[in-house]
Motif scaffolding. Structure first.
Motif, PDB file in Angstrom:
ATOM      1  N   SER A 161      81.933  46.382   2.438  1.00 60.77           N
ATOM      2  CA  SER A 161      81.258  46.056   1.172  1.00 60.77           C
ATOM      3  C   SER A 161      82.191  45.276   0.261  1.00 60.77           C
ATOM      4  CB  SER A 161      80.841  47.321   0.434  1.00 60.77           C
ATOM      5  OG  SER A 161      80.077  48.129   1.257  1.00 60.77           O
TER       6      SER A 161
ATOM      7  N   ASN B 289      66.344  47.656  -4.227  1.00 55.47           N
ATOM      8  CA  ASN B 289      66.805  46.288  -3.999  1.00 55.47           C
ATOM      9  C   ASN B 289      66.007  45.363  -4.918  1.00 55.47           C
ATOM     10  OD1 ASN B 289      67.415  43.761  -3.080  1.00 55.47           O
ATOM     11  ND2 ASN B 289      67.301  44.290  -0.916  1.00 55.47           N
TER      12      ASN B 289
ATOM     13  N   SER C 224      73.050  43.017  -4.303  1.00 50.78           N
ATOM     14  CA  SER C 224      73.432  44.239  -5.012  1.00 50.78           C
ATOM     15  C   SER C 224      72.205  45.093  -5.318  1.00 50.78           C
ATOM     16  CB  SER C 224      74.144  43.879  -6.307  1.00 50.78           C
ATOM     17  OG  SER C 224      75.318  43.192  -5.989  1.00 50.78           O
ATOM     18  N   LEU C 225      72.450  46.407  -5.396  1.00 52.81           N
ATOM     19  CA  LEU C 225      71.345  47.343  -5.598  1.00 52.81           C
ATOM     20  C   LEU C 225      71.282  47.796  -7.057  1.00 52.81           C
ATOM     21  CD1 LEU C 225      71.840  49.623  -2.461  1.00 52.81           C
ATOM     22  CD2 LEU C 225      70.397  47.601  -2.678  1.00 52.81           C
TER      23      LEU C 225
ATOM     24  N   PRO D 117      66.509  51.467   0.054  1.00 53.03           N
ATOM     25  CA  PRO D 117      67.940  51.736   0.294  1.00 53.03           C
ATOM     26  C   PRO D 117      68.198  53.244   0.336  1.00 53.03           C
ATOM     27  CG  PRO D 117      67.649  50.132  -1.467  1.00 53.03           C
ATOM     28  CD  PRO D 117      66.298  50.677  -1.176  1.00 53.03           C
TER      29      PRO D 117
ATOM     30  N   HIS E 197      72.346  49.716   2.452  1.00 56.33           N
ATOM     31  CA  HIS E 197      71.433  48.658   2.028  1.00 56.33           C
ATOM     32  C   HIS E 197      70.152  48.727   2.857  1.00 56.33           C
ATOM     33  CE1 HIS E 197      70.035  44.764   0.749  1.00 56.33           C
ATOM     34  NE2 HIS E 197      70.953  44.823  -0.208  1.00 56.33           N
TER      35      HIS E 197
END
Lengths: 275, 258
Positions: free
Chosen positions: B19, B187, B209-210, B84, B33
């Motif tokens: 990551s 997400n 990115s979450l 996710p 993810h």
């Protein structure tokens, strides 16, 4: 997102290398925040840049030890005094998130952005109206300064946080950003310092040396009318910081709440009886 | 009939994916993810398995590539969506690795060495991996007929992960519209276009990115009430769960212009 919203967000970084954090990184951090704003909304970034009062404050980088190894965390807190800054700042952070942040030859990677209260103890959200509607803190207001705090006074630097300097400075910033309905009139503060534990500190960096006071101060206000305004401004200080150069990490302030029964819901610790 | 499945993922091997790469340290984020999870869960059955060891497309992700057979829209067309995964319980293990050189004689190329074209030594480092025993939770929206495997492999080392699936009874679910909070990671590129995101925490990780603990407005699937309370007992599920309704892979994704 209303324009009168106040936010305190934290941005977590990880160190990319073995490196030592200097005391003074304020200018680089300020430039980084401006760069994020520029990426999110160039017109707003220009307005912020040209403004007399900066609508954000920064904390110094917090870390366990200034000697960092790769993978060590550092945390930056950003106080936002103008609600419309948040979305452009987030947009800029998103645009920059995969890039390496480089400040004064130090390299970091963005790890997390926390904006929801509860995610991090330092994250807060409020509004000018909500702060104005909150209960008074009482006669005593205690502020803790985590980074050097000082005031410009007659071409010199005053390091002692006298009540007038602290609260009148906060009042000016409050009136600049707050809506008309909650403006604070000019006041004779008439308070005094009830207790303090302060020490002067000099932060050295490439740009020179900055001096200021860190520690805590307890102010006492006898007049209930003044107590109300002092309470509002003390809460505002957590977002705005106190003193000069708050947009470069100086004067990062925390309001210390009484730990008696009622404020935190816990019973005060019983005192030990001497044998 | 569309079903919402609750899945608990238990790591039986260390799971590693980079990551963040910080010099010699390669760190795994403690969230899975949803795009990677979707491939792990549905490759070989719903998604064609691609082998591209050579050529222009080798080692390139094809999440939304218009000509790729295994693009994620295939799952959207089958009404499958994987959220996710968030950690329930996790720990890390740091392993030092040294990749042997394949040439007859190979000396470690250190940073600054002659011929070292990267700013870190290229054949050793430390991998911060999610350790065995870590547990994660995700939700899957899929038709009743979908087959969810009991075991999957995740990460660069293809770590073995146990999947425990339970279908959430439809009587626990209601579809609402308005402002809501979602504690589960999301997400942002998959959110329905009419959903507005107001405030959120962001977990920075590739490929997108979450959002975590987000405040949103739009149509959402709400799990609450007596039926939910009864069902979630002894299942480590939250008291209230809101998930955006109508999420599709890449709903907000705009392909970069060449």
């Amino acid at each position: 997102m209303t324009n009168t919203a106040l936010h305190r967000i934290t941005v977590d970084f990880v160190s990319c290398d073995r490196q030592t954090l200097p005391d003074l990184l304020g200018r680089a951090l300020h430039a980084q925040v401006m760069q994020w704003l520029q990426a999110g909304n160039p017109e707003l970034a220009r307005q912020v840049h040209d403004a007399n009062l900066t609508p954000f404050s920064l904390s110094p980088l917090r870390t366990r030890s200034p000697r960092l190894r790769s993978g060590d965390r550092v945390h930056l807190t950003i106080g936002i005094l103008q609600g419309n800054l948040l979305q452009p700042l987030f947009a800029g952070l998103c645009a920059w998130e995969q890039q390496v942040c480089s400040w004064a030859n130090l390299t970091f990677k963005l790890e997390r952005v926390n904006a929801i209260p509860g995610s991090d103890p330092r994250v807060q959200a409020s509004s000018y109206e909500a702060i104005a509607a909150q209960d008074t803190l009482g006669t005593d207001v205690e502020l803790r300064f985590h980074s050097p705090m000082s005031f410009k006074q007659k071409q010199g630097i005053q390091m002692f946080p006298l009540p007038e300097l602290v609260f009148d400075g906060l009042r000016r910033r409050w009136n600049h950003f707050a809506p008309d309905a909650v403006q604070i009139p000019e006041l004779d503060w008439g308070g005094w310092v009830a207790a303090y534990d302060l020490k002067s500190q000099a932060w050295k960096g490439q740009g020179g040396v900055e001096i200021g006071a860190i520690g805590w101060v307890r102010y006492r206000f006898g007049d209930p009318y003044i107590q109300d305004y002092a309470s509002m401004l003390a809460r505002f200080a957590e977002f705005a910081g106190v003193g000069r150069k708050t947009a470069q990490g100086f004067g990062y302030t925390e309001l210390v709440l009484k730990r008696g029964r009622g404020s935190s819901g816990q019973k005060p610790r019983p005192r030990l009886q001497p044998k | 009939m569309m079903m919402l499945y609750s899945c608990v993922l238990t790591l039986h091997d260390n799971v590693f994916f980079a990551s963040r790469e910080m010099g010699l340290l390669f760190e795994t984020e403690k969230f899975f993810h949803n795009w990677g999870l979707s491939y792990a869960l549905f490759s070989g059955r719903e998604l064609p398995q691609m082998y591209r060891l050579t050529g222009e497309a080798a080692q390139r992700p094809s999440y939304f590539h218009p000509t790729a057979e295994n693009r994620l829209e295939v799952l959207s067309d089958l009404d499958i969506y994987v959220f996710p995964a968030q950690p329930l319980q996790w720990s890390y293990q740091i392993n030092t690795f040294k990749a042997a050189q394949t040439t007859y004689y190979g000396k470690s190329k250190q940073f600054g060495d002659k011929g070292a074209d990267r700013n870190y030594p290229i054949n050793y480092g430390r991998a911060k991996e999610l350790a065995v025993g870590s547990r994660f939770r995700t939700y899957i929206l899929a038709p009743e007929t979908v087959v969810i495997p009991r075991w999957i492999r995740l990460g660069k080392w293809a770590g073995k992960v146990q999947v425990e699936v339970e279908a959430i009874p439809p009587e626990c679910q209601t579809i609402d519209r308005g402002d809501y909070c979602c504690d589960h990671p999301l997400n942002p590129l998959d959110l329905p276009p009419e959903t507005r995101v107001r405030l959120y925490d962001r977990v920075v990780m590739p490929p997108a990115s979450l959002l975590r603990r987000s405040q949103l407005s739009g149509e959402y699937l709400a799990l609450r009430g007596d039926a939910w309370d009864l069902w979630r007992q002894e299942r480590e599920l939250p008291q209230k769960l809101n998930l955006p309704y109508g999420s599709r892979y890449g709903a907000n994704y705009h392909a970069p212009t060449p």
